[in-house]
Motif scaffolding. Sequence first.
Motif: not given
Length: 614
Positions: A101-108
């Motif tokens: 879940v976190f990896v997906d929002m990491q760039p943000l």
Amino acid sequence: MFFLVEIGNHLRTISHAASGYHKVLEENRKLYNQIQDLRGNIRVYCRVRPFLPGKVSSSSSVAGIEDRTITLMTSSKQGKDARKSFTFNRVFGPLATQAEVFVDMQPLVRSVLDGYNVCIFAYGQTGSGKTFTMSGPKILTEEGLGVNYRALNDLFDIQAQRRDTFCYEISVQMMEIYNEQVRDLLHSGPNKKLEIRNSSQNGIAVPDANRVPVASTSDVVDLMNLGQKNRAVCSTAMNDRSSRSHSCVTVHVQGRDLTSGTVLRGCMHLVDLAGSERVDKSEVVGDRLKEAQHINKSLAALGDVIASLAQKNAHVPYRNSKLTQLLQDSLGGQAKTLMFVHIAPEPDAIGESISTLKFADRVASVELGAAKTNKEGGEVKELKEQIACLKAALASKDGENESIRSTHSSPDILRDIRISHAPPASGHPGEEAGCLEVRSNGTPTRQTKPNFELSDMLVESDPSSWLDGCNGDNTRLRSSNSLPELGPDATHDLALYQRSSPDQQWSRAGSVATEDSDDGEFETTCSSEQDSVRPASAPKASVTANGGASVAKKAQTKSVKSTDIRGTNPAKRTSPLPKKANGTAHIPIKNGKQSTLGGVDGKKTPNGKVSTKK
Ligand SMILES: Nc1ncnc2c1ncn2[C@@H]1O[C@H](COP(=O)(O)OP(=O)(O)OP(=O)(O)O)[C@@H](O)[C@H]1O
């Protein structure tokens, strides 16, 4: 044999095609996110909670999950009507791990280090997994760490990677909105009611909430533990650890490009909303009912704001709740915003799940416009600091002169310096400071030109003082400092002040915002981030009707008084955290009054539910 080789080749081809397909999906999602970013859409992620241990059911309300689409099934309906599909930026199934879940929002999350404001908020009915996503399970393990911990850890990692090019300072606030009152979760001792303020530099902020510098994962864990301990949680029929408040972890990041001097300021809100719930279902009465009504009312206000934004209405009703006031910058500003909607798989939750996804659909349609960075060139930053320091010193001088005038009658010794914000006649940076108006013998004479050049004073500035604070020394938020006393030669003293320690650059004088006012530059520029240590007793700067800033009578503060601004009372500065060997993670604690509870009538929630008094 030949047959087996054939099958093997065939499988290899299929697996190759499958991995290609996943790559294409990944690419598509990235492109889709980029387009959304450009348009400034609020990103929406959906997460389905697994069945809880001991409550596993053979039927789920979730009929299917694809990369970006979730399909719900209503067992009471037939045919096409029974299935409803919703598409978001990403949908996570019940088996998705916290890391995935976190990896997906990491760039943000990372963009906060580049000067963007970021807001991630978790939404969903009570018990659907919001706190799990944001913080983790009750008993924390490394794999269980939620977005809050992972986000901060990630920021520390990048901070370390960029050490040679950027100097970052990271600090954290934790607050909750409980029964329409903003409370500090990092307090020790009695809690107090906090105000949400609007400052031109920091956007919407809660300056009086403790703000704690953090430098390591253990600092963060300590803080979160303290915050969780202070949070209003209770057991309801729907969740044995139900959050009865909206909690907000605010991460402030300030970075300075060591080559260009450019300063980036980012702020990230990590919000775990209290769960929307049907009061009849959660079986609450008394105080619990009152809490539920407050929760539903503020979520309804959030729904109204989203609806206004989606319709691009001229008026957006942010002021209808503390929650929407706090999120104003993230919902209507230039932030990057992500909403995490949570779905419980139990068939009897289908009604709430559909309302939640309809709400999420509306949120996804909101276009905020492309996010912008909070970037300040090195020179601008220095000039602003100089201007604010000069204003502070002049305010202090003004206060001294006022008191001298009241005790001495000889006009010869009076020299009253005032600041006025005359519109600059040219683009000279010195004029940004406003004209200095000199009154001899008590007679006001307006000068159209500053009576000394700002550039003369800048020579004395020592930019390294800012950097001193970046070498792992976070003491300035907690140490007590005072502005230097101004001698008869104000200019000389100002120069001395400019060369003073980094601590002094963090001090803040001559300003206090009135509630709901825009603090403006005068309030926020002397130091980088001092709002958190400003007590209500700090002197006021008032803005005159013609737009000129003058120092209010109340600000007859000798520079000694400025010490108060930093909060020197040791009782107010006790740290609730154990002192670390490296000297990090100390909380400048302020005492306050216990907040009181108040009741309001129920209102329609964004889910379309109505909470009523029993
Ligand atoms: N993805 C998940 N994997 C495993 N367990 C989960 C998951 N999501 C939630 N849970 C568990 O479900 C229960 C309810 O979750 P949680 O407390 O996070 O809900 P909530 O939406 O925050 O509720 P409330 O609004 O009442 O605070 C907890 O026991 C939690 O550990």
